[in-house]
Design a protein around this motif. Structure first.
Motif, PDB file in Angstrom:
ATOM      1  N   LEU A 211      -7.223  25.197 -30.622  1.00 29.52           N
ATOM      2  CA  LEU A 211      -7.777  26.455 -31.132  1.00 29.52           C
ATOM      3  C   LEU A 211      -8.427  26.349 -32.515  1.00 29.52           C
ATOM      4  O   LEU A 211      -9.280  27.170 -32.844  1.00 29.52           O
ATOM      5  CB  LEU A 211      -6.694  27.532 -31.129  1.00 29.52           C
ATOM      6  CG  LEU A 211      -6.259  27.970 -29.723  1.00 29.52           C
ATOM      7  CD1 LEU A 211      -5.061  28.897 -29.782  1.00 29.52           C
ATOM      8  CD2 LEU A 211      -7.406  28.640 -28.979  1.00 29.52           C
ATOM      9  N   ILE A 212      -8.049  25.359 -33.321  1.00 27.60           N
ATOM     10  CA  ILE A 212      -8.747  25.196 -34.613  1.00 27.60           C
ATOM     11  C   ILE A 212     -10.199  24.778 -34.388  1.00 27.60           C
ATOM     12  O   ILE A 212     -11.122  25.424 -34.913  1.00 27.60           O
ATOM     13  CB  ILE A 212      -8.004  24.208 -35.539  1.00 27.60           C
ATOM     14  CG1 ILE A 212      -6.715  24.855 -36.068  1.00 27.60           C
ATOM     15  CG2 ILE A 212      -8.895  23.799 -36.713  1.00 27.60           C
ATOM     16  CD1 ILE A 212      -5.871  23.924 -36.925  1.00 27.60           C
ATOM     17  N   PRO A 213     -10.483  23.720 -33.607  1.00 27.57           N
ATOM     18  CA  PRO A 213     -11.894  23.379 -33.338  1.00 27.57           C
ATOM     19  C   PRO A 213     -12.648  24.507 -32.623  1.00 27.57           C
ATOM     20  O   PRO A 213     -13.824  24.743 -32.904  1.00 27.57           O
ATOM     21  CB  PRO A 213     -11.795  22.130 -32.444  1.00 27.57           C
ATOM     22  CG  PRO A 213     -10.458  21.568 -32.697  1.00 27.57           C
ATOM     23  CD  PRO A 213      -9.575  22.738 -32.993  1.00 27.57           C
ATOM     24  N   PHE A 214     -11.949  25.198 -31.704  1.00 30.53           N
ATOM     25  CA  PHE A 214     -12.596  26.305 -30.981  1.00 30.53           C
ATOM     26  C   PHE A 214     -13.042  27.396 -31.949  1.00 30.53           C
ATOM     27  O   PHE A 214     -14.167  27.917 -31.840  1.00 30.53           O
ATOM     28  CB  PHE A 214     -11.628  26.875 -29.945  1.00 30.53           C
ATOM     29  CG  PHE A 214     -12.143  28.116 -29.263  1.00 30.53           C
ATOM     30  CD1 PHE A 214     -13.087  28.025 -28.254  1.00 30.53           C
ATOM     31  CD2 PHE A 214     -11.695  29.382 -29.634  1.00 30.53           C
ATOM     32  CE1 PHE A 214     -13.574  29.167 -27.631  1.00 30.53           C
ATOM     33  CE2 PHE A 214     -12.177  30.521 -29.019  1.00 30.53           C
ATOM     34  CZ  PHE A 214     -13.118  30.414 -28.013  1.00 30.53           C
ATOM     35  N   THR A 215     -12.188  27.753 -32.901  1.00 25.80           N
ATOM     36  CA  THR A 215     -12.528  28.799 -33.867  1.00 25.80           C
ATOM     37  C   THR A 215     -13.687  28.364 -34.772  1.00 25.80           C
ATOM     38  O   THR A 215     -14.584  29.161 -35.073  1.00 25.80           O
ATOM     39  CB  THR A 215     -11.303  29.159 -34.729  1.00 25.80           C
ATOM     40  OG1 THR A 215     -10.210  29.478 -33.876  1.00 25.80           O
ATOM     41  CG2 THR A 215     -11.595  30.346 -35.635  1.00 25.80           C
ATOM     42  N   LEU A 216     -13.662  27.115 -35.196  1.00 25.08           N
ATOM     43  CA  LEU A 216     -14.770  26.615 -36.025  1.00 25.08           C
ATOM     44  C   LEU A 216     -16.078  26.605 -35.232  1.00 25.08           C
ATOM     45  O   LEU A 216     -17.152  26.873 -35.781  1.00 25.08           O
ATOM     46  CB  LEU A 216     -14.439  25.211 -36.539  1.00 25.08           C
ATOM     47  CG  LEU A 216     -13.281  25.146 -37.549  1.00 25.08           C
ATOM     48  CD1 LEU A 216     -12.927  23.703 -37.868  1.00 25.08           C
ATOM     49  CD2 LEU A 216     -13.632  25.896 -38.836  1.00 25.08           C
ATOM     50  N   TYR A 217     -15.985  26.323 -33.930  1.00 22.71           N
ATOM     51  CA  TYR A 217     -17.162  26.368 -33.057  1.00 22.71           C
ATOM     52  C   TYR A 217     -17.701  27.800 -32.961  1.00 22.71           C
ATOM     53  O   TYR A 217     -18.917  28.019 -32.863  1.00 22.71           O
ATOM     54  CB  TYR A 217     -16.776  25.841 -31.667  1.00 22.71           C
ATOM     55  CG  TYR A 217     -17.827  26.029 -30.607  1.00 22.71           C
ATOM     56  CD1 TYR A 217     -18.997  25.272 -30.606  1.00 22.71           C
ATOM     57  CD2 TYR A 217     -17.655  26.994 -29.603  1.00 22.71           C
ATOM     58  CE1 TYR A 217     -19.968  25.456 -29.628  1.00 22.71           C
ATOM     59  CE2 TYR A 217     -18.612  27.179 -28.622  1.00 22.71           C
ATOM     60  CZ  TYR A 217     -19.771  26.417 -28.636  1.00 22.71           C
ATOM     61  OH  TYR A 217     -20.728  26.596 -27.677  1.00 22.71           O
ATOM     62  N   LYS A 218     -16.806  28.773 -33.002  1.00 25.63           N
ATOM     63  CA  LYS A 218     -17.180  30.187 -32.892  1.00 25.63           C
ATOM     64  C   LYS A 218     -17.457  30.827 -34.261  1.00 25.63           C
ATOM     65  O   LYS A 218     -17.599  32.055 -34.351  1.00 25.63           O
ATOM     66  CB  LYS A 218     -16.058  30.970 -32.207  1.00 25.63           C
ATOM     67  CG  LYS A 218     -15.909  30.682 -30.710  1.00 25.63           C
ATOM     68  CD  LYS A 218     -16.997  31.359 -29.908  1.00 25.63           C
ATOM     69  CE  LYS A 218     -16.775  31.227 -28.416  1.00 25.63           C
ATOM     70  NZ  LYS A 218     -17.840  31.907 -27.633  1.00 25.63           N
ATOM     71  N   ALA A 219     -17.537  30.025 -35.313  1.00 24.03           N
ATOM     72  CA  ALA A 219     -17.675  30.572 -36.670  1.00 24.03           C
ATOM     73  C   ALA A 219     -18.912  31.457 -36.813  1.00 24.03           C
ATOM     74  O   ALA A 219     -18.863  32.521 -37.441  1.00 24.03           O
ATOM     75  CB  ALA A 219     -17.706  29.441 -37.687  1.00 24.03           C
ATOM     76  N   ASN A 220     -20.038  31.031 -36.239  1.00 20.62           N
ATOM     77  CA  ASN A 220     -21.265  31.835 -36.338  1.00 20.62           C
ATOM     78  C   ASN A 220     -21.107  33.179 -35.641  1.00 20.62           C
ATOM     79  O   ASN A 220     -21.603  34.207 -36.124  1.00 20.62           O
ATOM     80  CB  ASN A 220     -22.457  31.078 -35.733  1.00 20.62           C
ATOM     81  CG  ASN A 220     -23.166  30.227 -36.779  1.00 20.62           C
ATOM     82  OD1 ASN A 220     -23.204  30.585 -37.957  1.00 20.62           O
ATOM     83  ND2 ASN A 220     -23.699  29.100 -36.365  1.00 20.62           N
ATOM     84  N   LYS A 221     -20.428  33.174 -34.500  1.00 20.47           N
ATOM     85  CA  LYS A 221     -20.183  34.430 -33.787  1.00 20.47           C
ATOM     86  C   LYS A 221     -19.319  35.364 -34.633  1.00 20.47           C
ATOM     87  O   LYS A 221     -19.544  36.573 -34.676  1.00 20.47           O
ATOM     88  CB  LYS A 221     -19.475  34.143 -32.456  1.00 20.47           C
ATOM     89  CG  LYS A 221     -20.322  33.385 -31.443  1.00 20.47           C
ATOM     90  CD  LYS A 221     -21.410  34.265 -30.875  1.00 20.47           C
ATOM     91  CE  LYS A 221     -22.071  33.677 -29.622  1.00 20.47           C
ATOM     92  NZ  LYS A 221     -22.676  32.355 -29.804  1.00 20.47           N
ATOM     93  N   LEU A 222     -18.332  34.798 -35.327  1.00 22.43           N
ATOM     94  CA  LEU A 222     -17.487  35.612 -36.205  1.00 22.43           C
ATOM     95  C   LEU A 222     -18.299  36.187 -37.370  1.00 22.43           C
ATOM     96  O   LEU A 222     -18.069  37.335 -37.779  1.00 22.43           O
ATOM     97  CB  LEU A 222     -16.327  34.771 -36.740  1.00 22.43           C
ATOM     98  CG  LEU A 222     -15.156  34.568 -35.775  1.00 22.43           C
ATOM     99  CD1 LEU A 222     -14.252  33.452 -36.264  1.00 22.43           C
ATOM    100  CD2 LEU A 222     -14.349  35.853 -35.612  1.00 22.43           C
ATOM    101  N   ASN A 223     -19.223  35.401 -37.895  1.00 25.43           N
ATOM    102  CA  ASN A 223     -20.104  35.903 -38.960  1.00 25.43           C
ATOM    103  C   ASN A 223     -20.902  37.108 -38.474  1.00 25.43           C
ATOM    104  O   ASN A 223     -21.050  38.107 -39.186  1.00 25.43           O
ATOM    105  CB  ASN A 223     -21.073  34.806 -39.416  1.00 25.43           C
ATOM    106  CG  ASN A 223     -20.369  33.698 -40.187  1.00 25.43           C
ATOM    107  OD1 ASN A 223     -19.321  33.908 -40.787  1.00 25.43           O
ATOM    108  ND2 ASN A 223     -20.928  32.511 -40.162  1.00 25.43           N
ATOM    109  N   ILE A 224     -21.428  37.007 -37.253  1.00 30.77           N
ATOM    110  CA  ILE A 224     -22.242  38.090 -36.696  1.00 30.77           C
ATOM    111  C   ILE A 224     -21.383  39.316 -36.384  1.00 30.77           C
ATOM    112  O   ILE A 224     -21.785  40.456 -36.637  1.00 30.77           O
ATOM    113  CB  ILE A 224     -22.988  37.607 -35.431  1.00 30.77           C
ATOM    114  CG1 ILE A 224     -23.997  36.527 -35.817  1.00 30.77           C
ATOM    115  CG2 ILE A 224     -23.700  38.769 -34.747  1.00 30.77           C
ATOM    116  CD1 ILE A 224     -24.586  35.773 -34.641  1.00 30.77           C
TER     117      ILE A 224
END
Length: 335
Positions: A211-224
């Motif tokens: 889940l740590i790599p998954f969250t970092l992968y989704k970082a741009n989505k979280l920004n949006i």
């Protein structure tokens, strides 16, 4: 494009926090009710200690240190995700009831499950995840409005209500249980690091590895998702789909952590805020820093609490609450 000086600043804080965790871990390993002096740490670590020294280090101190760091990281990351998807700086898995949902599931499992002891450890994160997921689902449904979407303030208020109700339910559940089992659940409620053994680390670690790599992968989505809803829709993000996926990740992280540490709140609230203050609001930057801050905060709280009152000490959850509750009030008044 992220400026190079900001990336450099982030790397500096990552190094500083890594050193801070290592230093605190060394101090934690060298102090406690059972004697193991600092000058004997390295010889014992490399297999040149006495039987007692090796037992204290490898069976008591080291697994507890590792589990507190990993659990703190998981709670911090969960809090960062929740704050991102709800656009609410007060969101935290402990405050909004997710931890309590996991606690009720663990209590029921512990009291009534016929599972063999050997499988018990590895089942705990799964059971906690199911309980936390059901709680998160009801909180999400009650906080959602078809016209305006998810209502951040309503989510916190509904979550606090769920947290209180579920804590009361746990007391009702244990009121007729055996004394030994009541003691276990009482320790869980206080945030006592009870799962301080190597199998519990193996039960928690896979969730973080995924889940740590998954969250970092989704970082741009979280920004949006942190922007207004019309802007997020305008750039082509499927808001509800991304929120649900990320909510599942946040629930899994919180549930896996509290299944072995007990009901610990405020780590997921404080760590992301401190990280944002240090390196800015972009998730690519502050999430790694937040993870390290969360690991250090819980390790620090446990180290202090374990040595304030000997031999049992003060539960880490209580120590974190002593720091986190005033911080929560400060944020509540400021927001």
């Amino acid at each position: 494009m992220i400026p190079k000086e900001v990336i450099k600043k982030q790397r500096v804080f990552v190094v500083i926090l890594s050193i801070l965790i290592l230093t605190t871990a060394i101090i934690s390993a060298g102090i406690g009710y059972s004697s193991l002096s600092f000058d004997r740490l390295l010889p014992t670590l490399f297999g040149h200690g006495t039987f007692k020294e090796e037992f204290v280090l490898y069976s008591i101190r080291l697994p507890r240190i590792v589990i507190t760091v990993l659990a703190g990281m998981a709670l911090a990351l969960s809090g960062a995700i929740l704050q991102g998807i709800t656009r609410n700086d007060l969101a935290d898995p402990g405050i909004i009831g997710i931890n309590s949902g996991a606690g009720v599931a663990i209590s029921l499992f512990f009291l009534f499950s016929p599972i063999e002891p050997g499988s018990f450890v590895y089942m705990l994160p799964v059971v906690a995840f199911i309980g936390a997921l059901l709680t998160a689902f009801f909180i999400y449904i009650l906080s959602y409005n078809r016209k305006v979407g998810l209502q951040p303030v309503r989510l916190v208020l509904v979550g606090i209500g769920f947290s209180m109700a579920l804590s009361g339910l746990m007391i009702v559940i244990i009121s007729s249980a055996e004394r030994e089992k009541v003691d276990f659940i009482a320790k869980w409620l206080a945030g006592n690091i009870w799962g301080a053994d190597w199998p519990f680390i193996l039960a928690l670690l896979p969730w973080l590895i995924v889940l740590i790599p998954f969250t970092l992968y989704k970082a741009n989505k979280l920004n949006i998702l942190g922007l207004s809803q019309p802007v997020a829709i305008g750039v082509g993000v499927s808001i509800e789909k991304e929120r649900i996926i990320l909510l599942l990740a946040a629930v899994a992280l919180a549930a896996s952590a509290v299944s072995v540490t007990g009901g610990i709140a405020f780590i997921g609230l404080m760590a992301p805020h401190i990280a944002k203050a240090l390196v800015g609001p972009r998730h690519q930057l502050f999430v790694p820093v937040s993870i390290l801050i969360g690991g250090w905060l819980l390790l620090f709280a446990d180290t202090i609490g374990r040595n304030v009152v000997e031999p049992n000490g003060i539960p880490a959850g209580v120590m974190v609450a002593l720091i986190g509750a005033p911080y929560f009030m400060y944020l509540l008044l400021r927001k």
